[in-house]
Design a protein around this motif. Structure first.
Motif, PDB file in Angstrom:
ATOM      1  N   PRO A  47      45.547  58.834  44.530  1.00  0.00           N
ATOM      2  CA  PRO A  47      45.667  57.369  44.424  1.00  0.00           C
ATOM      3  C   PRO A  47      46.061  56.953  43.009  1.00  0.00           C
ATOM      4  N   ILE A  48      46.828  55.896  42.916  1.00  0.00           N
ATOM      5  CA  ILE A  48      47.139  55.328  41.604  1.00  0.00           C
ATOM      6  C   ILE A  48      46.227  54.125  41.363  1.00  0.00           C
ATOM      7  N   ASP A  49      46.242  53.656  40.150  1.00  0.00           N
ATOM      8  CA  ASP A  49      45.507  52.445  39.813  1.00  0.00           C
ATOM      9  C   ASP A  49      46.441  51.262  39.956  1.00  0.00           C
ATOM     10  N   CYS A  50      45.948  50.209  40.595  1.00  0.00           N
ATOM     11  CA  CYS A  50      46.696  48.964  40.712  1.00  0.00           C
ATOM     12  C   CYS A  50      45.961  47.892  39.932  1.00  0.00           C
ATOM     13  N   ARG A  51      46.652  46.820  39.661  1.00  0.00           N
ATOM     14  CA  ARG A  51      46.118  45.744  38.834  1.00  0.00           C
ATOM     15  C   ARG A  51      44.916  45.075  39.470  1.00  0.00           C
ATOM     16  N   VAL A  52      43.961  44.721  38.608  1.00  0.00           N
ATOM     17  CA  VAL A  52      42.894  43.791  38.955  1.00  0.00           C
ATOM     18  C   VAL A  52      42.993  42.635  37.971  1.00  0.00           C
ATOM     19  N   TRP A  53      42.478  41.508  38.373  1.00  0.00           N
ATOM     20  CA  TRP A  53      42.635  40.262  37.626  1.00  0.00           C
ATOM     21  C   TRP A  53      41.276  39.768  37.167  1.00  0.00           C
ATOM     22  N   GLU A  54      41.187  39.339  35.914  1.00  0.00           N
ATOM     23  CA  GLU A  54      39.942  38.782  35.398  1.00  0.00           C
ATOM     24  C   GLU A  54      40.080  37.266  35.323  1.00  0.00           C
ATOM     25  N   TRP A  55      39.068  36.582  35.853  1.00  0.00           N
ATOM     26  CA  TRP A  55      39.063  35.125  35.837  1.00  0.00           C
ATOM     27  C   TRP A  55      37.628  34.643  35.785  1.00  0.00           C
ATOM     28  N   LYS A  56      37.332  33.872  34.758  1.00  0.00           N
ATOM     29  CA  LYS A  56      36.011  33.286  34.572  1.00  0.00           C
ATOM     30  C   LYS A  56      34.899  34.326  34.643  1.00  0.00           C
ATOM     31  N   GLY A  57      35.135  35.441  33.945  1.00  0.00           N
ATOM     32  CA  GLY A  57      34.115  36.472  33.815  1.00  0.00           C
ATOM     33  C   GLY A  57      33.963  37.426  34.991  1.00  0.00           C
ATOM     34  N   ARG A  58      34.813  37.303  35.990  1.00  0.00           N
ATOM     35  CA  ARG A  58      34.754  38.197  37.155  1.00  0.00           C
ATOM     36  C   ARG A  58      36.107  38.875  37.329  1.00  0.00           C
ATOM     37  N   THR A  59      36.100  40.014  38.009  1.00  0.00           N
ATOM     38  CA  THR A  59      37.359  40.681  38.312  1.00  0.00           C
ATOM     39  C   THR A  59      37.638  40.590  39.808  1.00  0.00           C
ATOM     40  N   TYR A  60      38.913  40.525  40.119  1.00  0.00           N
ATOM     41  CA  TYR A  60      39.379  40.350  41.491  1.00  0.00           C
ATOM     42  C   TYR A  60      40.521  41.314  41.771  1.00  0.00           C
ATOM     43  N   ASP A  61      40.568  41.856  42.983  1.00  0.00           N
ATOM     44  CA  ASP A  61      41.712  42.665  43.397  1.00  0.00           C
ATOM     45  C   ASP A  61      42.944  41.794  43.603  1.00  0.00           C
ATOM     46  N   VAL A  62      42.718  40.545  43.989  1.00  0.00           N
ATOM     47  CA  VAL A  62      43.780  39.558  44.202  1.00  0.00           C
ATOM     48  C   VAL A  62      43.451  38.354  43.326  1.00  0.00           C
ATOM     49  N   PRO A  63      44.401  37.870  42.538  1.00  0.00           N
ATOM     50  CA  PRO A  63      44.086  36.754  41.645  1.00  0.00           C
ATOM     51  C   PRO A  63      43.721  35.504  42.444  1.00  0.00           C
ATOM     52  N   PRO A  64      42.667  34.796  42.022  1.00  0.00           N
ATOM     53  CA  PRO A  64      42.315  33.547  42.701  1.00  0.00           C
ATOM     54  C   PRO A  64      43.442  32.521  42.571  1.00  0.00           C
ATOM     55  N   VAL A  65      43.620  31.728  43.610  1.00  0.00           N
ATOM     56  CA  VAL A  65      44.651  30.687  43.601  1.00  0.00           C
ATOM     57  C   VAL A  65      44.447  29.773  42.397  1.00  0.00           C
ATOM     58  N   GLU A  66      43.209  29.409  42.109  1.00  0.00           N
ATOM     59  CA  GLU A  66      42.918  28.525  40.971  1.00  0.00           C
ATOM     60  C   GLU A  66      43.456  29.105  39.668  1.00  0.00           C
ATOM     61  N   MET A  67      43.266  30.402  39.454  1.00  0.00           N
ATOM     62  CA  MET A  67      43.761  31.049  38.242  1.00  0.00           C
ATOM     63  C   MET A  67      45.285  30.947  38.175  1.00  0.00           C
ATOM     64  N   LEU A  68      45.936  31.234  39.271  1.00  0.00           N
ATOM     65  CA  LEU A  68      47.398  31.186  39.301  1.00  0.00           C
ATOM     66  C   LEU A  68      47.914  29.772  39.031  1.00  0.00           C
ATOM     67  N   VAL A  69      47.269  28.760  39.625  1.00  0.00           N
ATOM     68  CA  VAL A  69      47.682  27.369  39.401  1.00  0.00           C
ATOM     69  C   VAL A  69      47.569  27.029  37.916  1.00  0.00           C
ATOM     70  N   VAL A  70      46.431  27.364  37.318  1.00  0.00           N
ATOM     71  CA  VAL A  70      46.220  27.066  35.891  1.00  0.00           C
ATOM     72  C   VAL A  70      47.286  27.737  35.041  1.00  0.00           C
ATOM     73  N   ARG A  71      47.564  29.005  35.317  1.00  0.00           N
ATOM     74  CA  ARG A  71      48.537  29.736  34.505  1.00  0.00           C
ATOM     75  C   ARG A  71      49.958  29.230  34.718  1.00  0.00           C
ATOM     76  N   ILE A  72      50.274  28.790  35.919  1.00  0.00           N
ATOM     77  CA  ILE A  72      51.605  28.227  36.180  1.00  0.00           C
ATOM     78  C   ILE A  72      51.765  26.888  35.474  1.00  0.00           C
ATOM     79  N   LEU A  73      50.691  26.104  35.432  1.00  0.00           N
ATOM     80  CA  LEU A  73      50.753  24.774  34.818  1.00  0.00           C
ATOM     81  C   LEU A  73      50.739  24.814  33.296  1.00  0.00           C
TER      82      LEU A  73
END
Length: 183
Positions: free
Chosen positions: A98-124
């Motif tokens: 297996p390879i390593d795939c990205r995990v996302w950190e948002w508000k002190g937690r890590t996620y396998d899939v970035p939260p929609v809220e995080m993506l909205v903030v970063r896009i804005l």
């Protein structure tokens, strides 16, 4: 001054078999929909480019450092490069490792899939956090993924020259010295 356009790139190695890639795409599309109205009030347009990275050459040309990757105006929005072992069958090297795939950190937690809220903030955001990107080297994790099934510690001959930075090369394998092992 804020850019009048947000070019959003979604780079992935397998959105059909990898839940991290398909989930990121799903959340990204939702985030773009949510951010589009706010951006329009600022006179900012958006475009989305989805890139299926299928080989080492494309990974290097597109400066892919982990899959999946989301960039806004050329800058990775993750903020930090964090990865963990992916369980998807499609995210394995030729030898089954297996390879390593990205995990996302948002508000002190890590996620396998970035939260929609995080993506909205970063896009804005008028400017997004920069992630140190190496455009001259294919990260070892991706070099192993795109290898031709060579030993897990060696890159395939087709990507040997880009396996790791020259200072990180510690050994060669193969009769021609055509693959490297990286620190």
């Amino acid at each position: 001054m804020e850019s009048s356009h947000r070019h959003i790139e979604f780079l992935f190695i397998d959105r059909d078999g990898c839940g991290r890639c398909s989930g990121t795409e799903e959340h990204l599309l939702a985030a773009i929909d949510q951010a589009r109205e706010e951006l329009a009030t600022r006179g900012v347009t958006t475009s989305l480019e989805s890139v299926h990275v299928t080989d080492a050459q494309t990974a290097m040309e597109r400066r892919l450092i982990s899959s999946p990757t989301v960039r806004v105006n050329g800058r990775d929005i993750a903020g930090a490069l964090l990865e963990s072992q992916c369980e998807a069958d499609s995210c394995k090297c030729g030898d089954g490792t297996p390879i390593d795939c990205r995990v996302w950190e948002w508000k002190g937690r890590t996620y396998d899939v970035p939260p929609v809220e995080m993506l909205v903030v970063r896009i804005l955001e008028p400017t997004v956090p920069a992630l140190s990107e190496r455009d001259d080297v294919l990260p070892q994790n991706l070099a192993r993924y795109f290898s031709d099934g060579d030993d897990a510690g060696c890159c395939a001959p087709t990507v040997a020259a880009t396996c790791c930075a020259p200072a990180d090369k510690v050994a060669c394998c193969g009769d021609e010295g055509d693959a490297c092992s990286c620190k």
